[in-house]
Design a protein around this motif. Structure first.
Motif, PDB file in Angstrom:
ATOM      1  N   ASP A 344      38.864  51.663  49.491  1.00  0.00           N
ATOM      2  CA  ASP A 344      38.662  50.214  50.399  1.00  0.00           C
ATOM      3  C   ASP A 344      37.831  49.490  49.210  1.00  0.00           C
ATOM      4  N   LYS A 345      38.261  49.460  48.002  1.00  0.00           N
ATOM      5  CA  LYS A 345      37.972  48.687  46.923  1.00  0.00           C
ATOM      6  C   LYS A 345      38.696  47.275  47.041  1.00  0.00           C
ATOM      7  N   GLY A 346      38.327  46.354  46.351  1.00  0.00           N
ATOM      8  CA  GLY A 346      38.914  45.052  46.036  1.00  0.00           C
ATOM      9  C   GLY A 346      39.962  45.428  45.070  1.00  0.00           C
ATOM     10  N   PHE A 347      40.944  44.610  44.988  1.00  0.00           N
ATOM     11  CA  PHE A 347      42.028  44.945  44.109  1.00  0.00           C
ATOM     12  C   PHE A 347      41.492  44.815  42.669  1.00  0.00           C
ATOM     13  N   VAL A 348      41.005  43.755  42.100  1.00  0.00           N
ATOM     14  CA  VAL A 348      40.437  43.678  40.624  1.00  0.00           C
ATOM     15  C   VAL A 348      39.552  44.976  40.313  1.00  0.00           C
ATOM     16  N   GLU A 349      38.659  45.232  41.341  1.00  0.00           N
ATOM     17  CA  GLU A 349      37.625  46.387  40.808  1.00  0.00           C
ATOM     18  C   GLU A 349      38.593  47.735  40.943  1.00  0.00           C
ATOM     19  N   ALA A 350      39.421  47.795  41.722  1.00  0.00           N
ATOM     20  CA  ALA A 350      40.278  49.193  41.753  1.00  0.00           C
ATOM     21  C   ALA A 350      41.143  49.114  40.544  1.00  0.00           C
ATOM     22  N   SER A 351      41.596  48.081  40.152  1.00  0.00           N
ATOM     23  CA  SER A 351      42.435  48.233  39.096  1.00  0.00           C
ATOM     24  C   SER A 351      41.853  48.501  37.679  1.00  0.00           C
ATOM     25  N   SER A 352      40.519  47.892  37.546  1.00  0.00           N
ATOM     26  CA  SER A 352      39.594  48.100  36.346  1.00  0.00           C
ATOM     27  C   SER A 352      39.191  49.602  36.342  1.00  0.00           C
ATOM     28  N   ASP A 353      39.036  50.211  37.671  1.00  0.00           N
ATOM     29  CA  ASP A 353      38.356  51.504  37.631  1.00  0.00           C
ATOM     30  C   ASP A 353      39.455  52.419  37.347  1.00  0.00           C
ATOM     31  N   THR A 354      40.615  52.371  37.834  1.00  0.00           N
ATOM     32  CA  THR A 354      41.558  53.256  37.650  1.00  0.00           C
ATOM     33  C   THR A 354      42.112  53.148  36.021  1.00  0.00           C
TER      34      THR A 354
END
Length: 483
Positions: A344-354
């Motif tokens: 349930d992350k925000g998309f930009v944060e999720a993209s950066s983390d992955t």
């Protein structure tokens, strides 16, 4: 989707019949625990007020544009039918070919699902030689229409077909790994995946057919304002189809990630319901960012390929472009959809983390960059679009040649997006596998497919570097001897 019986590459260690959901640890240690408690992904990150605002803004934008586009289509359709006789527009000749091509795109998409499930390896190879042939056929059809404009657009399709053929020849060495990874990740899809896929295809067909009626209504009068309306409808079609594809991608990748990372079973329909209820805002943001990032990054990589010169300025420019591309990919990439659904992350944060996870795993970033799954899905959709386009184009060429060009192009666009929606589950399985591997590369649930491929790529890279070094030394020796 039904379980394929002929997937010879599926690992006995990785692919097992998923077991039922067992009592789970606290949310901090498992991304599925929170689902049992509240029916939505776990709140593993603290979302900022601006993040929530943007998610709600894009979610509101999606439903607002759906409402406004629906009203516009209804008005255009009614107006077009009323004014058809006075404007020499023939609805009975314009609508049937295009609506038939929409239906054909759905049938072809479902048929392609069956082919892929039965034999992924042959489906992949067939896609890379069938897509250029079908695309070239569309180009030839447009040339046969006769006008200079039609011939110009037809030549673009032929050039695109040649490019696909050259690309297919260039990546033949990657087919073996692609066969293995696709067979591996799709061997046992989550329960009720078929229902989610069929629903998504049905919605895409109904929505496309509905928008087509509005395009026909705008075509009947052909004013400059109507051309604007058609452009708005096509943009709405593209964005909405992207959202629909990514909703399915988030739902399936969430369910698949649970199996890959924790060995648990999650129903795809439950994941789809949770996604629709809680994650549409983030998906809308990702559906906007990813195409833009992919286009910019693709353009930068093309520039870098063309800058293979000894000129120092060209090299410095290429390095600058590469830095921009590396920054962009962390802000928006399709792998981020896995973390959107799972955590349930925000998309930009999720993209950066992955992407940071990929970079922290030796060799994985380069492997991800060379993966052919996105190319397979893209060319499969192009093939569906081409079949749809040929259906409408040949029909219009026989009954009403004046509208053959535009109907052919509309059919291609609709067929392409329906094809992308149909194969979103395949890409979702691959995304989930890579992301789960990056979080725990040493898990016993993963076999040696990825490590062996990384080792192979590293060997090829070392060999290439040694060869370039030897060529450089030979050139230096030649220049010294000339002096």
């Amino acid at each position: 989707m039904p379980t394929p019986t002929s997937n010879g590459h599926a690992s006995r260690l990785q692919i097992q019949e998923p077991r039922t959901m067992s009592p789970l640890p606290p949310p901090s240690s498992s991304p599925i625990a929170f689902k049992e408690q509240q029916g939505r992904p776990p709140p593993t990150t603290h979302q900022t007020i601006s993040g929530k605002l943007f998610r709600n803004l894009f979610k509101g934008l999606l439903f607002s544009q759906l409402t406004l586009i629906s009203l516009l289509v209804i008005v255009l359709t009614i107006r077009g039918l009323i004014s058809a006789s006075s404007q020499h527009f023939h609805p009975k000749k314009w609508y049937p070919p295009l609506l038939a091509s929409v239906a054909v795109s759905g049938v072809v998409s479902l048929a392609w699902q069956c082919i892929f499930i039965y034999n992924p390896s042959r489906a992949v190879r067939a896609t890379f030689w069938l897509s250029p042939i079908l695309t070239c056929s569309v180009g030839i059809l447009l040339v046969l229409i006769g006008s200079a404009e039609d011939a110009g657009i037809g030549s673009v399709f032929v050039l695109f077909a040649i490019t696909q053929s050259l690309y297919g020849c260039w990546i033949t060495t990657r087919f073996e790994y692609t066969d293995k990874i696709l067979s591996l990740v799709t061997a046992f899809p989550p329960a009720r995946t078929r229902e989610v896929v069929c629903l998504s295809i049905t919605v895409s067909l109904v929505y496309s057919g509905f928008l087509v009626t509005g395009i026909g209504g705008a075509t009947s009068t052909r004013t400059s304002l109507d051309l604007l309306f058609i452009s708005v409808i096509l943009i709405s079609l593209a964005w909405t189809m992207q959202v629909l594809k990514n909703v399915q991608q988030v739902a399936i990748s969430r369910a698949r990630f649970v199996n890959f990372a924790h060995g648990e079973e999650m129903d795809a329909w439950d994941a789809f319901r949770i996604t629709m209820k809680h994650l549409v805002g983030s998906i809308c943001i990702g559906s906007t960012l990813v195409p833009i990032v992919v286009f910019i990054r693709g353009s930068i990589r093309s520039v870098n390929l063309m800058s293979g010169s000894s000129d120092e300025v060209m090299y410095s420019g290429a390095d600058c472009f590469s830095a921009i591309a590396n920054k962009l990919i962390t802000l928006g990439n399709r792998w981020g959809f896995v973390h959107v659904g799972t955590y349930d992350k925000g998309f930009v944060e999720a993209s950066s983390d992955t992407w940071n996870k990929f970079r922290s795993t030796s060799g994985l970033e380069k492997l991800i960059d060379s993966d052919l799954t996105s190319s397979f899905c893209f060319l499969s959709a192009v093939s569906v679009g081409a079949v749809s386009s040929l259906t409408a184009g040949i029909w219009m060429l026989l009954i009403h040649k004046d509208y053959a060009l535009e109907v052919t192009l509309y059919a291609f666009i609709v067929g392409y997006f329906v094809g992308r929606v149909a194969l979103a589950w395949v890409q979702a399985c691959v995304l989930a596998y890579y992301v789960a591997y990056s979080e725990d590369p040493h898990s016993v649930r993963f076999d040696s497919t990825i490590p062996h491929r990384i080792q192979r790529l590293q060997m090829l890279s070392a060999h290439r570097d040694n060869r370039e070094l030897e060529v450089g030394r030979e050139r230096e020796e030649d220049s010294y001897n000339d002096c």
